[in-house]
Design an enzyme around this catalytic site. Structure first.
Site, PDB file in Angstrom:
ATOM      1  CB  CYS A   1      -0.899   1.583  -5.108  1.00  0.00           C
ATOM      2  SG  CYS A   1      -1.533   3.183  -5.332  1.00  0.00           S
TER       3      CYS A   1
ATOM      4  CB  CYS B   1       0.815   3.996  -2.870  1.00  0.00           C
ATOM      5  SG  CYS B   1      -0.991   3.226  -2.722  1.00  0.00           S
TER       6      CYS B   1
END
Length: 111
Positions: free
Chosen positions: A32, A35
């Site tokens: 991600c 993230c």
């Protein structure tokens, strides 16, 4: 050295639900991109507010039980737990000022 620790399905209850101070939980995954961008922001919060909150990370790919329990369907998702309950939620990779504003009551910051 990092103040942000990894929490698993097996350690979540002790590290988060039974914690004495509020815990900021970052639900994330290795793949991600947002993230990864959020990670240094959470590190900063962990350092600046270490006396008021703990900051932990839960890898949703490796810890599906906890992610499922809290209905994490998109990441990053940052939840604050206080007294064993979800007390605040922020979705997406938000900048530090947004997180500080949303979590002000747990950080001891002025709203």
């Amino acid at each position: 050295m990092t103040l942000v620790t990894d929490v698993t399905d097996a350690t979540f209850a002790e590290a988060v639900l039974q914690a004495e101070k509020p815990v900021i939980v970052d639900f994330w995954a290795e793949w991600c991109g947002p993230c990864r961008r959020l990670s240094p922001v959470l590190e900063q919060l962990a350092v600046e507010y270490a006396d008021r909150v703990d900051v932990v990370k839960v890898n949703v790919d490796e810890n599906r039980e906890v992610a499922g329990r809290y209905r994490i369907i998109s990441i990053p998702a940052v939840l604050v737990f206080a007294g064993g309950e979800v007390a605040a939620t922020v979705r997406g990779a938000q900048p530090k000022p947004v997180l500080e504003r949303e979590f002000a009551r747990f950080l001891g910051a002025e709203e």
